[in-house]
Design a protein around this motif. Structure first.
Motif, PDB file in Angstrom:
ATOM      1  N   UNK A 118       1.401  -1.321   0.128  1.00 33.42           N
ATOM      2  CA  UNK A 118      -0.401   0.249  -0.233  1.00 33.42           C
ATOM      3  C   UNK A 118       0.727   1.151  -0.029  1.00 33.42           C
ATOM      4  N   UNK A 119       1.853   0.839   1.026  1.00 34.11           N
ATOM      5  CA  UNK A 119       2.941   2.544   0.747  1.00 34.11           C
ATOM      6  C   UNK A 119       3.481   2.495  -0.358  1.00 34.11           C
ATOM      7  N   UNK A 120       3.886   1.539  -1.154  1.00 30.91           N
ATOM      8  CA  UNK A 120       4.085   1.914  -2.907  1.00 30.91           C
ATOM      9  C   UNK A 120       3.603   2.248  -3.594  1.00 30.91           C
ATOM     10  N   UNK A 121       2.684   1.715  -3.609  1.00 30.97           N
ATOM     11  CA  UNK A 121       1.216   2.106  -4.174  1.00 30.97           C
ATOM     12  C   UNK A 121       0.779   3.254  -3.863  1.00 30.97           C
ATOM     13  N   UNK A 122       0.969   3.956  -2.985  1.00 27.73           N
ATOM     14  CA  UNK A 122       0.991   4.849  -2.596  1.00 27.73           C
ATOM     15  C   UNK A 122       1.727   6.458  -3.482  1.00 27.73           C
TER      16      UNK A 122
END
Length: 248
Positions: A118-122
């Motif tokens: 989720x963090x790297x998608x963000x």
């Protein structure tokens, strides 16, 4: 690049597998920005960097807040992976444990792929918002930011060999800082600590990022599938990133 950092560089100029080039002056990676000088801030503005993306944990940010120009937007995407290493580092310095600290960074890169989707998608979605110059960083600019740099380079179509070369540039950039830091730690321990055991976590090794590549391939088969299925990045967003950051 800045007086107050030791691992800042940009990603412009890298060639993709289809012959395109990453635009200059758009994507910058760095270590913490706590110690930027007045001249650094002027240069920051001259580079026209419009947004800073900070991967550090709440504790890291509270201890060493970024110093950036007032007209630059600031976005946090916290990844607390480095905090888990502190007890191990401290035990090694106290000569209470004899472990290869580098294995912690191998594990961290596996976790970047699996546990921090989720963090790297963000991160990628933030880059896709516009083509304004952006700088992303963590504390040392090599692990969380290192995987982020590898991820956007791979997304844009830069070959893995080139991505690995960029990743390994950290060691040359950090060399003076690391040697100075280890010297201070040794002196503070009254020359009792074996500070060379810290060197693996002060720099980077190929095995760290290669573990991330291996984990992507093992779980998804390819970077493309990882982006679309693991990070839920649409093909339209991938194309937009290429339009924003690649020259024909």
């Amino acid at each position: 690049m800045f007086e107050g950092t030791h691992n800042t560089r940009e990603l412009g100029g890298y060639k993709t597998t289809d012959g395109k080039t990453i635009k200059w002056g758009k994507l910058f990676r760095s270590d913490k920005l706590e110690n930027l000088s007045a001249d650094d801030l002027d240069y920051f503005n001259a580079l026209n960097i419009r947004q800073v993306i900070d991967f550090r944990s709440d504790l890291e940010v509270s201890e060493e807040p970024d110093k950036i120009p007032n007209n630059v937007s600031y976005k946090r995407i916290p990844i607390a992976a480095d905090a888990a290493m502190r007890p191990y580092v401290e035990s090694v310095l106290r000569n209470e444990a004899d472990i290869d600290l580098g294995t912690l960074l191998v594990d961290a890169n596996e976790n970047f792929v699996i546990k921090y989707q989720e963090e790297y998608r963000n991160f990628l979605m933030t880059l896709a918002e516009n083509d304004q110059p952006k700088l992303f960083h963590c504390t040392a600019g090599k692990d969380r930011a290192g995987f982020a740099a590898a991820l956007i380079l791979l997304t844009l179509g830069v070959p893995k060999e080139t991505v690995l070369e960029d990743y390994m540039k950290t060691n040359a950039a950090n060399a003076e800082y690391v040697n100075s830091y280890l010297g201070k730690v040794k002196a503070m321990s009254l020359f009792q600590a074996d500070v060379e055991k810290l060197r693996p976590v002060m720099g980077v090794q190929e095995r760290y990022i290669l573990k991330a590549f291996e984990t992507i391939e093992k779980n998804y088969g390819s970077v493309e599938v990882y982006l679309t299925e693991g990070l839920n990045i649409s093909s339209d967003t991938i194309e937009k990133l290429k339009e924003l950051y690649l020259d024909a």
